[in-house]
Design an enzyme around this catalytic site. Structure first.
Site, short mmCIF file in Angstrom:
data_model
loop_
_atom_site.label_atom_id
_atom_site.label_comp_id
_atom_site.label_asym_id
_atom_site.label_seq_id
_atom_site.Cartn_x
_atom_site.Cartn_y
_atom_site.Cartn_z
N VAL A 28 0.83 -1.21 0.00
CA VAL A 28 0.00 0.00 0.00
C VAL A 28 0.86 1.26 0.00
O VAL A 28 0.36 2.36 -0.26
CB VAL A 28 -0.96 0.03 1.21
CG1 VAL A 28 -1.97 -1.08 1.10
CG2 VAL A 28 -0.19 -0.07 2.53
N ALA A 29 2.16 1.11 0.29
CA ALA A 29 3.07 2.26 0.27
C ALA A 29 4.51 1.76 0.20
O ALA A 29 4.86 0.76 0.85
CB ALA A 29 2.88 3.12 1.51
N SER A 37 10.98 5.59 1.43
CA SER A 37 12.41 5.59 1.13
C SER A 37 13.16 4.49 1.87
O SER A 37 14.15 3.98 1.37
CB SER A 37 13.01 6.95 1.46
OG SER A 37 12.73 7.30 2.80
N ASP A 87 8.13 15.16 11.33
CA ASP A 87 8.27 14.83 9.90
C ASP A 87 6.90 14.91 9.25
O ASP A 87 6.41 13.96 8.65
CB ASP A 87 8.86 13.42 9.77
CG ASP A 87 9.31 13.12 8.34
OD1 ASP A 87 9.54 14.06 7.57
OD2 ASP A 87 9.44 11.92 8.00
#
Length: 356
Positions: A139-140, A143, A300
């Site tokens: 799903v993702a 990095s 973040d």
């Protein structure tokens, strides 16, 4: 002797990586930007500006897009560098800042069999023993890690949908080599750029390195998420996923599945009739609560990590994801910030000077 041999191997790895970097930049026709964006008058920079080929009929916006694509292909450390540079208009022209601000952590996914092997190695049981459902399609792909949707098979969490986050294989070695490459480039930049000392490029790379080391330990992220969830417990403005500690290791993290969309999907939020003014007020209140009340905050907050809920009680409210990078402030730090804010609001600039 062993240290000398390891040093020699690292130098060879760095040289090999440098050649790969040059190849990728050349492929995307942005190699010349290293020298055009560097106003050094040294002979090497002047020669490179003359001989390096430029793509024909490409405007600045296209070049900025090509640079972003090249950084994405080069992987984690360069994606992070691009994100940092997107906040530095004193280094790059506006079109590059605009393009890098949209840099997404979307890179080539790791094959599912490798992800399953890492989970089995970390948990000492097969994926099918832990999860009744484990979706092979990710799903993702960020990095440093990749996320899959799953359903826990047994125990306290039995039947609950979860997000399984797994560090990419060999990520530690890749980042170590890339960090050495970036330090070499930063030292060259500091020595040859007209603003090299003022811009502190070596310190910029050190900042990126610190952030990456935080993100390479998913147990640390799990602890951060648990602390943030505890601090914001009872708040209707933001949700933080619960961590399933039974299945968390340094390389694997399992947490509650959250349903939402990135905060940057403005058109979809309008279709949902989300109250933007309330959302803006909530965002400020949530951040200031984390900073001034708790001294512990999500550090973040790009759109990939801040979602808006689309179902149930979370609909129209913030969801905080990826707590790999957090900040902490002592009471002294918070007091210093508070008296500065108050002095600014009251136009008491003498008070600001005294605080400094």
């Amino acid at each position: 002797g062993k240290i000398a041999i390891e040093g020699a191997f690292m130098k060879m790895a760095v040289l090999k990586r440098f050649l790969q970097i040059v190849g990728v930049l050349k492929k995307h026709h942005v190699l010349h930007l290293l020298f055009e964006l560097n106003p050094s008058n040294g002979w090497a920079a002047r020669t490179a500006r003359r001989i390096l080929p430029r793509a024909k009929n490409k405007d600045v916006a296209q070049e900025a897009h090509a640079l972003r694509t090249a950084l994405e292909e080069l992987g984690p450390i360069f994606i992070k560098l691009g994100q940092v540079l997107s906040t530095r208009p004193d280094i790059l022209p506006a079109p590059y800042i605009y393009e890098l601000a949209h840099l997404q952590d979307r890179i080539t996914p790791v094959p599912t069999d490798q992800i399953r092997a890492i989970i089995q190695s970390e948990l000492n049981v097969s994926v099918d023993e832990v999860f009744s459902v484990f979706e092979n399609d990710n799903v993702a792909t960020a990095s440093v890690a990749q996320v899959h949707r799953a359903t826990v098979k047994s125990g306290v969490w039995a039947g609950r949908e979860v997000a399984v986050k797994v560090l990419r294989p060999d990520i530690d070695a890749l980042i170590k080599t890339d960090i050495e490459c970036m330090y070499s480039m930063a030292r060259y930049f500091a020595k040859n750029h007209v603003d090299g000392k003022r811009l502190k490029p070596v310190e910029v790379i050190a900042q990126v390195e610190r952030h990456l080391h935080q993100e390479l330990d998913l147990q640390c992220e799990s602890a951060n998420a648990s602390q943030l969830r505890h601090n914001m417990q009872g708040s209707a403005m933001i949700s933080v996923p619960e961590v399933c500690w039974d299945y968390c290791t340094r390389r694997v993290m399992v947490m509650e599945w959250m349903t939402g969309i990135p905060v940057s999907h403005v058109d979809t939020l309008r279709e949902m009739q989300v109250d933007f003014k309330r959302l803006a007020r909530d965002g400020v209140e949530v951040f200031f609560t984390q900073v001034f009340r708790d001294g512990f905050f999500h550090a973040d907050m790009h759109p990939g990590n801040v979602f808006i809920g689309t179902t149930g009680a979370q609909r129209g409210h913030y969801i905080a994801l990826d707590c790999g990078i957090v900040g902490a402030l002592s009471e002294t730090d918070r007091y210093y910030l508070a008296i500065n804010f108050l002095a600014f609001f009251n136009h008491d600039y003498q008070g600001v000077a005294k605080a400094h």
